[in-house]
Design a protein around this motif. Structure first.
Motif, PDB file in Angstrom:
ATOM      1  N   SER A 112       1.011  -1.255   0.088  1.00 22.87           N
ATOM      2  CA  SER A 112       0.124   0.114   0.070  1.00 22.87           C
ATOM      3  C   SER A 112       0.982   1.313   0.090  1.00 22.87           C
ATOM      4  O   SER A 112       1.992   1.338   0.449  1.00 22.87           O
ATOM      5  N   VAL A 113       0.491   2.264  -0.499  1.00 24.28           N
ATOM      6  CA  VAL A 113       0.944   3.532  -0.756  1.00 24.28           C
ATOM      7  C   VAL A 113       0.395   4.428   0.444  1.00 24.28           C
ATOM      8  O   VAL A 113      -0.736   4.543   0.511  1.00 24.28           O
ATOM      9  N   LEU A 114       1.100   5.010   1.045  1.00 24.36           N
ATOM     10  CA  LEU A 114       0.726   6.103   2.142  1.00 24.36           C
ATOM     11  C   LEU A 114      -0.214   7.321   1.565  1.00 24.36           C
ATOM     12  O   LEU A 114       0.375   8.063   0.619  1.00 24.36           O
ATOM     13  N   GLU A 115      -1.227   7.231   1.771  1.00 24.12           N
ATOM     14  CA  GLU A 115      -2.228   8.331   1.161  1.00 24.12           C
ATOM     15  C   GLU A 115      -1.770   9.903   1.611  1.00 24.12           C
ATOM     16  O   GLU A 115      -1.485   9.990   2.572  1.00 24.12           O
ATOM     17  N   ASN A 116      -2.244  10.680   1.028  1.00 29.64           N
ATOM     18  CA  ASN A 116      -1.729  12.023   1.327  1.00 29.64           C
ATOM     19  C   ASN A 116      -2.421  12.565   2.353  1.00 29.64           C
ATOM     20  O   ASN A 116      -1.499  13.157   3.261  1.00 29.64           O
ATOM     21  N   SER A 117      -3.593  12.087   2.869  1.00 32.78           N
ATOM     22  CA  SER A 117      -4.162  12.699   4.092  1.00 32.78           C
ATOM     23  C   SER A 117      -3.568  12.124   5.251  1.00 32.78           C
ATOM     24  O   SER A 117      -3.096  12.641   6.631  1.00 32.78           O
ATOM     25  N   SER A 118      -2.941  10.839   5.136  1.00 34.54           N
ATOM     26  CA  SER A 118      -2.031  10.157   6.093  1.00 34.54           C
ATOM     27  C   SER A 118      -0.996  10.680   6.398  1.00 34.54           C
ATOM     28  O   SER A 118      -0.399  10.925   7.456  1.00 34.54           O
ATOM     29  N   ARG A 119      -0.323  11.026   4.914  1.00 33.98           N
ATOM     30  CA  ARG A 119       1.093  11.784   5.286  1.00 33.98           C
ATOM     31  C   ARG A 119       0.988  13.064   5.915  1.00 33.98           C
ATOM     32  O   ARG A 119       1.982  13.486   6.691  1.00 33.98           O
ATOM     33  N   ASP A 120      -0.041  13.713   5.543  1.00 35.26           N
ATOM     34  CA  ASP A 120      -0.143  15.404   6.106  1.00 35.26           C
ATOM     35  C   ASP A 120      -0.299  15.302   7.651  1.00 35.26           C
ATOM     36  O   ASP A 120       0.033  16.099   8.308  1.00 35.26           O
ATOM     37  N   LYS A 121      -0.940  14.177   7.972  1.00 36.24           N
ATOM     38  CA  LYS A 121      -1.298  14.322   9.318  1.00 36.24           C
ATOM     39  C   LYS A 121       0.150  13.807  10.259  1.00 36.24           C
ATOM     40  O   LYS A 121       0.443  14.543  11.141  1.00 36.24           O
ATOM     41  N   ILE A 122       1.291  13.149   9.470  1.00 35.63           N
ATOM     42  CA  ILE A 122       2.528  12.847  10.196  1.00 35.63           C
ATOM     43  C   ILE A 122       3.123  14.384   9.895  1.00 35.63           C
ATOM     44  O   ILE A 122       3.889  14.563  10.976  1.00 35.63           O
TER      45      ILE A 122
END
Length: 469
Positions: A112-122
């Motif tokens: 799976s690829v880290l979705e932008n929403s999850s990346r943005d949270k980090i």
């Protein structure tokens, strides 16, 4: 949508289409100049050229052809046209894909690829800890830019390299760049490594290490929205002798990325072609689009819309001002009126956001018995006969319609947060001008006066007809 038409080369395009010497070629041109059509006609010509070349040299492997676009909707559109253009035969291995889908396949990555929403949270977590006094949305776009431009081993180059492709405000000096790297980027990379997370830039990097595909022909459409790392990955899979074509207009760039060809591995293009005629828009539509982006800094790979290059005239774009319900009343009447022929013409109803924002539009079209399809994020191009398409601006990129309608252009869609820095303002202006530029015959934009988007200030008064409801 109504059936796609097989494009025919104009005299201006024919020179580019038949340029078959191996090497890298760049095609530039403003919206409406026929860049995608030229690229697809070039695809047909180059495929035939390489098939003949293989036959002449006794090469028995198929000619490998890859067409790459940025978003899924455009990939579906291009694939339909590409299949019409490419010669038939078992000796041609033709593939059309988004750059993300291609990178997954070529790298063999199945996770799976880290979705932008999850990346943005980090990223927002580290931005909060860093106490950098800039809007988090701007900082995330800056990080997207630098990670997509530099290789992991060269991230420190960000400290001293000119930030080409970004706005001038806010100012990002060397001390601030150091804080972005050390307080946000490096901790983000550490979290990814610790938790074995994989983001979209990692996918581009992984594509560089896969088995070499050995493409003889590669067409990259809408290249202004590709990152340098994505271009590096594509270039790494070329055959020793190849025909590589990039198609771009940086005035239409809508993502915080930057493609530096020299950094990606192209020291120079064998030839650069610039399409100057506007084959899509009327003079009035081109003039309206030009007003929205007038004053933007344009680099050598960008072109402002130029009404003088349009071949035909038409009605001025119409701007309807009133409550959303009244905007839709007017739009339904317009679609059923004499100025729109739904038997033979296409209509794109565009909104900046998708999902629930289209609910009212869907309801009104259904009540009016107007058939429509939805394009956003579709990988396959719809082959049904609906004349009306609902689409986000991003999914409409690279497409064209006889009529473009943009209802409800309100502040809620382009909030103060979106307009909080120079680069965001420029991106939204480019996005709106791009949407307007999808139209061949007419443009309608609606907004409520007390909820108007700040983008309305860029409408030139002499370039549209205002209709108060």
């Amino acid at each position: 949508m109504l059936p796609l038409k097989n494009p025919k080369a104009t005299p201006e395009q024919l020179v580019i289409v038949t340029d078959d010497d191996p090497g890298a070629v760049l095609i530039r041109g403003a919206a409406g100049s026929g860049k995608t059509s030229t690229a697809l006609l070039r695809l047909s010509y180059l495929s035939s050229y390489w098939l003949r070349r293989h036959a002449r040299l006794g090469v028995h492997e198929p000619v490998r052809v890859q067409v790459l676009t940025f978003n899924r909707t455009l990939a579906g559109y291009v694939e339909q046209l590409a299949r019409l253009q490419a010669p038939n035969g078992i000796s041609l291995d033709l593939n059309v894909a988004t750059v993300a889908a291609w990178a997954k396949e070529i790298s063999g990555y199945s996770g799976s690829v880290l979705e932008n929403s999850s990346r943005d949270k980090i990223l927002k977590h580290f931005i909060s800890q860093s106490k950098i006094a800039l809007d988090p949305k701007f900082l995330i776009s800056e990080i997207d830019y630098l990670l997509g431009r530099f290789l992991p081993a060269d991230l420190l180059s960000y400290l001293t390299t000119e930030r080409r492709g970004r706005g001038l405000s806010p100012r990002v000096d060397t001390p601030l760049r150091q804080r972005i790297l050390h307080d946000v980027v490096f901790p983000y990379i550490a979290v990814k490594d610790k938790e074995t997370l994989f983001d979209w830039n990692d996918l581009a990097l992984a594509a560089m290490t896969g088995d070499r595909a050995g493409y003889q022909v590669v067409i990259v459409d809408e290249a202004q929205d590709f990152s340098t790392n994505q271009a590096r990955a594509i270039i790494s899979h070329l055959a020793p002798e190849h025909s590589l074509t990039f198609v771009m207009d940086t005035t239409q760039r809508i993502y915080p990325r930057y493609l530096n060809f020299a950094e990606a591995g192209i020291a120079r293009f064998r030839r650069t072609h610039t399409l100057k005629r506007n084959y899509r828009n009327t003079r009035e539509i081109a003039a309206f689009a030009k007003g929205i982006v007038e004053g933007l800094k344009i680099d050598e790979d960008g072109s402002l819309p130029d009404p003088a290059t349009a071949a035909i005239s038409g009605a001025k774009p119409r701007v309807v001002v009133g409550r959303f319900s009244r905007q839709m009343d007017w739009i339904i009447s317009y679609l059923k009126g004499p100025l729109v022929n739904l038997q033979d013409e296409t209509v794109g109803i565009l909104m900046i956001n998708g999902g629930g924002w289209f609910d009212d539009v869907r309801s009104r079209l259904n009540r009016a018995n107007l058939e429509f399809t939805e394009l956003q994020q579709r990988r396959s191009w719809p082959v049904s006969d609906e004349p009306i398409a609902l689409s986000t601006f991003h999914s409409a990129k690279g497409l064209e319609f006889d009529h473009v309608i943009i209802p409800g252009l309100r502040e809620k869609f382009t909030s103060a947060e979106d307009m909080s820095d120079d680069d965001s303002v420029l991106a939204l202006r480019r996005l709106l001008a791009m949407g307007v530029g999808r139209a061949r015959k007419s443009v309608v934009i609606g907004y409520k006066a007390e909820e108007a988007s700040d983008l309305v200030q860029y409408f030139r008064a002499d370039c549209y007809e205002e209709i108060k409801l």
